[in-house]
Design a protein around this motif. Structure first.
Motif, PDB file in Angstrom:
ATOM      1  N   MET A 240       1.158   7.230 -45.930  1.00 25.02           N
ATOM      2  CA  MET A 240       1.413   8.352 -46.837  1.00 25.02           C
ATOM      3  C   MET A 240       2.849   8.309 -47.357  1.00 25.02           C
ATOM      4  SD  MET A 240      -0.423  11.385 -44.612  1.00 25.02           S
ATOM      5  CE  MET A 240       0.285  12.715 -45.596  1.00 25.02           C
ATOM      6  N   ALA A 241       3.795   8.127 -46.430  1.00 24.59           N
ATOM      7  CA  ALA A 241       5.213   8.108 -46.811  1.00 24.59           C
ATOM      8  C   ALA A 241       5.537   6.928 -47.722  1.00 24.59           C
ATOM      9  CB  ALA A 241       6.083   8.070 -45.558  1.00 24.59           C
ATOM     10  N   ALA A 242       4.861   5.809 -47.526  1.00 16.03           N
ATOM     11  CA  ALA A 242       5.083   4.646 -48.387  1.00 16.03           C
ATOM     12  C   ALA A 242       4.527   4.871 -49.790  1.00 16.03           C
ATOM     13  CB  ALA A 242       4.446   3.406 -47.763  1.00 16.03           C
ATOM     14  N   ALA A 243       3.406   5.595 -49.879  1.00 22.38           N
ATOM     15  CA  ALA A 243       2.762   5.799 -51.181  1.00 22.38           C
ATOM     16  C   ALA A 243       3.432   6.885 -52.011  1.00 22.38           C
ATOM     17  CB  ALA A 243       1.292   6.152 -50.971  1.00 22.38           C
ATOM     18  N   LEU A 244       3.981   7.899 -51.366  1.00 20.87           N
ATOM     19  CA  LEU A 244       4.480   9.073 -52.096  1.00 20.87           C
ATOM     20  C   LEU A 244       5.528   8.737 -53.158  1.00 20.87           C
ATOM     21  CD1 LEU A 244       4.589  11.838 -49.361  1.00 20.87           C
ATOM     22  CD2 LEU A 244       3.543  12.057 -51.618  1.00 20.87           C
ATOM     23  N   PRO A 245       6.601   8.000 -52.844  1.00 25.15           N
ATOM     24  CA  PRO A 245       7.601   7.728 -53.890  1.00 25.15           C
ATOM     25  C   PRO A 245       7.020   6.966 -55.071  1.00 25.15           C
ATOM     26  CG  PRO A 245       8.471   7.194 -51.704  1.00 25.15           C
ATOM     27  CD  PRO A 245       7.003   7.419 -51.548  1.00 25.15           C
ATOM     28  N   ARG A 246       6.123   6.034 -54.809  1.00 24.23           N
ATOM     29  CA  ARG A 246       5.536   5.239 -55.886  1.00 24.23           C
ATOM     30  C   ARG A 246       4.644   6.108 -56.776  1.00 24.23           C
ATOM     31  NH1 ARG A 246       6.380   2.271 -51.444  1.00 24.23           N
ATOM     32  NH2 ARG A 246       7.086   0.103 -51.683  1.00 24.23           N
ATOM     33  N   LEU A 247       3.837   6.960 -56.162  1.00 23.82           N
ATOM     34  CA  LEU A 247       3.002   7.861 -56.954  1.00 23.82           C
ATOM     35  C   LEU A 247       3.855   8.842 -57.737  1.00 23.82           C
ATOM     36  CD1 LEU A 247       0.154   8.607 -54.375  1.00 23.82           C
ATOM     37  CD2 LEU A 247       0.018   7.153 -56.405  1.00 23.82           C
TER      38      LEU A 247
ATOM     39  N   ALA B  16       5.576  14.512 -46.972  1.00 20.94           N
ATOM     40  CA  ALA B  16       5.642  13.748 -45.722  1.00 20.94           C
ATOM     41  C   ALA B  16       6.441  14.462 -44.639  1.00 20.94           C
ATOM     42  CB  ALA B  16       6.241  12.363 -45.976  1.00 20.94           C
ATOM     43  N   LEU B  17       7.546  15.112 -45.007  1.00 21.88           N
ATOM     44  CA  LEU B  17       8.340  15.817 -44.007  1.00 21.88           C
ATOM     45  C   LEU B  17       7.851  17.240 -43.783  1.00 21.88           C
ATOM     46  CD1 LEU B  17      10.875  13.903 -45.612  1.00 21.88           C
ATOM     47  CD2 LEU B  17      11.720  14.572 -43.384  1.00 21.88           C
TER      48      LEU B  17
ATOM     49  N   ALA C  19      -4.904  11.878 -41.235  1.00 18.49           N
ATOM     50  CA  ALA C  19      -3.756  11.019 -41.528  1.00 18.49           C
ATOM     51  C   ALA C  19      -4.216   9.666 -42.055  1.00 18.49           C
ATOM     52  CB  ALA C  19      -2.893  10.840 -40.274  1.00 18.49           C
ATOM     53  N   ILE C  20      -5.218   9.072 -41.421  1.00 16.01           N
ATOM     54  CA  ILE C  20      -5.734   7.784 -41.873  1.00 16.01           C
ATOM     55  C   ILE C  20      -6.408   7.928 -43.237  1.00 16.01           C
ATOM     56  CG2 ILE C  20      -7.502   6.039 -41.417  1.00 16.01           C
ATOM     57  CD1 ILE C  20      -5.028   5.603 -39.823  1.00 16.01           C
TER      58      ILE C  20
ATOM     59  N   VAL D 221      -2.295   4.732 -50.573  1.00 18.37           N
ATOM     60  CA  VAL D 221      -2.023   3.328 -50.931  1.00 18.37           C
ATOM     61  C   VAL D 221      -3.099   2.793 -51.864  1.00 18.37           C
ATOM     62  CG1 VAL D 221      -0.659   2.863 -48.854  1.00 18.37           C
ATOM     63  CG2 VAL D 221      -3.133   2.468 -48.816  1.00 18.37           C
ATOM     64  N   GLY D 222      -4.308   3.331 -51.765  1.00 14.54           N
ATOM     65  CA  GLY D 222      -5.356   2.934 -52.694  1.00 14.54           C
ATOM     66  C   GLY D 222      -5.025   3.336 -54.126  1.00 14.54           C
TER      67      GLY D 222
END
Length: 468
Positions: A182-189, A205-206, A222-223, A230-231
Motif C-alpha cells: 500500500m505504502a509503495a503504491a500510494l505516492p505513484r497513484l 498509510a500512516l 491489508a493484502i 500495486v495492480g
C-alpha cells in the motif's frame, strides 16, 4: 507559540502511542484462551487504560504530522515511510488487538491444510485448540474469503505446524507485507492523479486505522489493498495485463477489490472512443477470467467462494442496513406481524440497490478520475453493505487518500478516521459500561498529558519587577 512540532517529535509521540498499545494489549488484547484475563482484573483494567492512552497519543501524533505535511517544508515520502516503520515496530510482537479474526484465519488455513471444505464447514469442524480460539459466533460459519487468501493461510499453517505464537506472527508479517505494498503504491497513484504524494501517504498509510487494524489486528484487508494498489500502478503503466492479474488476485482475497477492474478499463480507455472501451473491457475480462480459473485450480478449494459471498454476517453488526433491519424487525414483532423475519433481508437488499445506484452515479454521471471513483465506490460498498467494521473504511480511504481532489476532502476523511479509531475495544469483544469508562479514562489521561506538554512548551512571560 504553541506545542513545538516537527517530524522527529511526531515520530517520537507516535512511537510512544504504539508502545503503550503493545504493552496494554498484553493484558487487554484479543488474547489466546489460556492467557485470557477477567475484564475486571487489575491487569486487564490497566491494560485497557493503557491501550486507549496509546491510541489517543497515536492519533495526536498523526494529526500533528498532518500539519507538518501541509507546512512550508513538508517531509519527503521516504521520511514518512520511515515514520510508518517506527510506529509499526512495537506492534510486531504485540498480541492481536481489536479483533479475533486472525484466529479464524489460522483455523481456516489449518482446515485447508487438512483437506476440510472451508466453504461448507466452520472452524468447529476442525476441532482442537486452534479452533477453540475462534469467536463463538463464527464457529459454525463457512469462510467468506477467496482462494488466494486461503492458499496463503494454508501455507502458513503448514510452515508453523498449527503452533499459535508462530501463526500469529506469520499473519502479522503477511499483513505488514500488504501495508508495505500500500505504502509503495500510494505516492505513484497520487502523482498520476495530480495529488501530493506526502499527503497521500499521511492519510492512506500512516492513518491510525492502518496501524490499529491492519498491523495490530493483522486483517487480510491489508493484502487485498496492497495487491489492489500495486495492480492499479501496473495497469496505468506499461504492464496493464499484470495489473489485471494483481487486481484479480486481490479480489480472490476479498471480493470488493473486483471493482478495481472497472478502474483498469477506465484508466486504459480514458479520453478515447467507444472502440477503445470495448477493446480494453474484453482484454480485462479475459485476463481476469484466466487468472480466476488458474488461481482457483491452484488453490484446490473449488468454486465454493462464489456461494461464500452470501456468508451470513454477525447478528449484532452495526451497519446502517443491519441496524435498520433489526429496528424494523423489532417493531413488526411488537405489532405481531408475520413479516418481522423478513425485515433484515429486505433492508440488506435495499442496501445493495442503493450501492448499485451510487456506483452508477459515480462512474456514469459524476465521472471523477478512475482512482478517485474507485475509492468512492469502495466507500459506498463498505457503508451500505450488510456488514460494517472500522477497517472496512480503509477500502475506500486508501484510494481517496491517493486521489482526493481537494484538501477539504482529506480533512473530512481524516476526522472520520480519528473517530473510527476509538470505536473498538482492544479485546474485540462488545463493550460494557465499565469498559467504556476505562477506555475513556485512558483517552482523557492522554489528553491531560498532551495538554501539560503543550503548557510546558509555551514560553513563560517575564515577571515584571515591582518598583518601590
Amino acid at each position: 507559540m504553541g506545542f513545538p512540532v516537527d517530524l522527529r517529535r511526531c515520530q517520537a509521540l507516535g512511537l510512544a502511542g504504539t508502545a503503550f498499545l503493545a504493552l496494554g494489549g498484553e493484558t487487554a488484547g484479543a488474547l489466546p484462551a489460556h492467557d485470557f484475563l477477567a475484564p475486571g482484573s487489575v491487569q486487564a483494567v490497566l491494560g485497557l487504560v493503557g491501550v486507549y492512552f496509546g491510541v489517543v497519543l497515536l492519533i495526536a501524533a498523526w494529526v500533528l504530522l498532518g500539519g507538518v505535511v501541509r507546512g512550508p517544508e513538508p517531509p519527503t515520502p521516504r521520511s514518512l515511510l520511515l515514520v510508518l516503520a517506527v510506529w509499526a515496530a512495537p506492534l510486531l510482537l504485540a498480541p492481536p488487538l481489536f479483533s479475533r479474526d486472525v484466529y479464524s484465519y489460522l483455523a481456516q488455513g489449518a482446515m485447508v491444510d487438512a483437506h476440510i471444505d472451508v466453504y461448507a464447514y466452520g472452524p468447529a469442524q476442525l476441532g482442537g485448540p486452534l479452533a477453540d480460539e475462534v469467536a463463538p459466533v463464527w464457529q459454525q460459519t463457512a469462510t467468506p474469503y477467496g482462494p488466494v487468501f486461503l492458499v496463503v493461510a494454508s501455507v502458513l499453517s503448514a510452515l508453523t505446524r498449527g503452533q499459535l505464537p508462530a501463526g500469529l506472527l506469520g499473519m502479522r508479517l503477511i499483513a505488514l507485507l500488504g501495508v508495505a505494498l500500500m505504502a509503495a503504491a500510494l505516492p505513484r497513484l497520487a502523482r498520476h492523479s495530480g495529488a501530493d504524494p506526502a499527503a497521500a501517504l499521511w492519510l492512506g498509510a500512516l492513518n491510525p486505522l492502518v496501524l490499529l487494524h491492519l498491523v495490530a489486528g493483522a486483517h487480510n484487508d491489508a493484502i487485498m489493498l496492497g495487491l489492489l494498489g500495486v495492480g492499479l500502478v501496473a495497469a496505468r503503466g506499461r504492464w496493464p495485463v499484470l495489473g489485471v492479474v494483481l487486481i484479480t488476485l486481490a479480489a480472490l482475497v476479498k471480493a470488493p477489490a473486483a471493482l478495481g477492474l472497472v478502474a483498469v478499463v477506465a484508466l486504459r480507455s480514458r479520453g478515447r472512443g467507444p472502440r477503445a472501451v470495448l477493446r480494453h473491457t474484453a482484454t480485462t475480462t479475459t485476463a481476469a477470467a484466466a487468472t480466476t480459473v488458474a488461481a482457483t485450480a491452484a488453490a484446490g478449494t473449488g468454486y465454493g467462494w462464489i456461494a461464500a459471498l452470501k456468508t451470513p454476517v454477525s447478528p449484532h453488526n452495526w451497519s446502517p442496513t443491519s441496524l435498520l433491519g433489526r429496528v424494523t424487525g423489532a417493531a413488526l414483532d411488537q405489532l405481531g406481524s408475520g413479516l418481522a423475519p423478513f425485515a433484515l433481508p429486505a433492508w440488506h437488499a435495499a442496501g445493495l440497490l442503493v450501492t448499485a445506484a451510487l456506483l452508477l452515479f459515480i462512474w456514469l454521471r459524476l465521472r471523477p478520475g478512475p482512482v478517485y471513483a474507485l475509492g468512492l465506490s469502495l466507500a459506498a460498498v463498505a457503508v451500505f453493505g450488510p456488514a460494517v467494521r472500522p477497517w472496512y473504511a480503509l477500502w475506500g480511504l486508501f484510494l481517496i487518500a491517493a486521489a482526493a481532489p481537494t484538501g477539504s476532502v482529506r480533512t473530512r476523511v481524516a476526522a472520520a478516521s480519528a473517530v473510527l479509531a476509538l470505536t473498538v475495544l482492544p479485546s474485540g469483544a462488545p463493550a460494557d459500561v465499565e469498559q467504556v469508562i476505562l477506555a475513556v479514562s485512558g483517552g482523557v489521561l492522554a489528553l491531560v498529558v498532551l495538554w501539560q506538554a503543550h503548557q510546558a512548551a509555551r514560553p513563560q512571560s517575564p515577571v515584571r519587577e515591582r518598583t518601590a
